[in-house]
Design an enzyme around this catalytic site. Sequence first.
Site, PDB file in Angstrom:
ATOM      1  N   CYS A  75       7.928   2.431  -4.242  1.00 23.51           N
ATOM      2  CA  CYS A  75       7.686   2.197  -5.660  1.00 23.51           C
ATOM      3  C   CYS A  75       6.202   2.395  -5.947  1.00 23.51           C
ATOM      4  O   CYS A  75       5.352   1.839  -5.252  1.00 23.51           O
ATOM      5  CB  CYS A  75       8.119   0.767  -5.982  1.00 23.51           C
ATOM      6  N   GLU A  76       5.893   3.197  -6.934  1.00 23.92           N
ATOM      7  CA  GLU A  76       4.487   3.459  -7.245  1.00 23.92           C
ATOM      8  C   GLU A  76       3.790   2.271  -7.895  1.00 23.92           C
ATOM      9  O   GLU A  76       2.567   2.249  -7.972  1.00 23.92           O
ATOM     10  CB  GLU A  76       4.348   4.700  -8.122  1.00 23.92           C
ATOM     11  N   HIS A  77       4.536   1.292  -8.341  1.00 25.82           N
ATOM     12  CA  HIS A  77       3.923   0.130  -8.988  1.00 25.82           C
ATOM     13  C   HIS A  77       3.464  -0.927  -7.995  1.00 25.82           C
ATOM     14  O   HIS A  77       2.445  -1.568  -8.197  1.00 25.82           O
ATOM     15  CB  HIS A  77       4.897  -0.498  -9.996  1.00 25.82           C
ATOM     16  N   HIS A  78       4.257  -1.129  -6.905  1.00 27.61           N
ATOM     17  CA  HIS A  78       3.936  -2.182  -5.944  1.00 27.61           C
ATOM     18  C   HIS A  78       3.789  -1.656  -4.523  1.00 27.61           C
ATOM     19  O   HIS A  78       3.457  -2.414  -3.626  1.00 27.61           O
ATOM     20  CB  HIS A  78       5.023  -3.268  -5.959  1.00 27.61           C
ATOM     21  N   GLN A 116      12.229   5.475  -9.609  1.00 29.08           N
ATOM     22  CA  GLN A 116      13.539   6.092  -9.390  1.00 29.08           C
ATOM     23  C   GLN A 116      13.907   7.070 -10.496  1.00 29.08           C
ATOM     24  O   GLN A 116      14.498   8.119 -10.233  1.00 29.08           O
ATOM     25  CB  GLN A 116      14.594   4.998  -9.245  1.00 29.08           C
ATOM     26  N   HIS A 144      15.648  -2.074  -4.757  1.00 26.43           N
ATOM     27  CA  HIS A 144      14.188  -2.062  -4.840  1.00 26.43           C
ATOM     28  C   HIS A 144      13.618  -3.363  -4.289  1.00 26.43           C
ATOM     29  O   HIS A 144      13.891  -4.440  -4.814  1.00 26.43           O
ATOM     30  CB  HIS A 144      13.759  -1.877  -6.299  1.00 26.43           C
ATOM     31  N   CYS A 146      10.688  -4.396  -4.527  1.00 33.58           N
ATOM     32  CA  CYS A 146       9.784  -5.027  -5.496  1.00 33.58           C
ATOM     33  C   CYS A 146      10.542  -6.007  -6.390  1.00 33.58           C
ATOM     34  O   CYS A 146       9.951  -6.926  -6.953  1.00 33.58           O
ATOM     35  CB  CYS A 146       9.040  -3.992  -6.329  1.00 33.58           C
TER      36      CYS A 146
END
Length: 186
Positions: A75-78, A116, A144, A146
């Site tokens: 995940c690019e956020h976490h 995703q 996920h 995250c």
Amino acid sequence: MNDAMNEQYRQILLNLGENPEREGLLDTPKRAAKAMRYLCHGYAQSLEEIVNGALFASDNDEMVIVRDIELYSLCEHHMLPFIGKAHVAYIPTGKVLGLSKVARIVDMYARRLQIQENLTRQIAEAIQQVTGAAGVAVVIEAQHMCMMMRGVEKQNSQMLSSVMLGAFRESCTTRHEFLQLIGKGR
């Protein structure tokens, strides 16, 4: 770059309050950097390299489906993993793609920092670009970390995303056939 990334992981350990000199952590920065480079090796690949000319003439114009392709991404956020499977279909127009190339395309895009929704679109557009298909459909089912390990901590949640191009978008019958076929055996 290797030394810089190793040092950055060492700094993370220090910032967490850990001692990077203790026995169990001595090689952790090096191992973590190596793992991150592997998990993100899709940046070093190109669609042309992956396909490598594996397009074959065919007069088949019926749906081709590769189902249950395992995928692992971050995940690019976490920067936490999401894990799942992709189902990819296309309707050939004179050429078919080597079977393993579909899975390799999924992997190339999955092995990048992602969300995703974008991953699903990137796979569909790549298959369309390479094959010139009359239609492409991609569905991804993933869990996920995250969402499971932090935040709302929902262990049984799963995300579904889909992209339908060409005939799959225009024809309810074609879309329904695809969705029914990937649902078989579940």
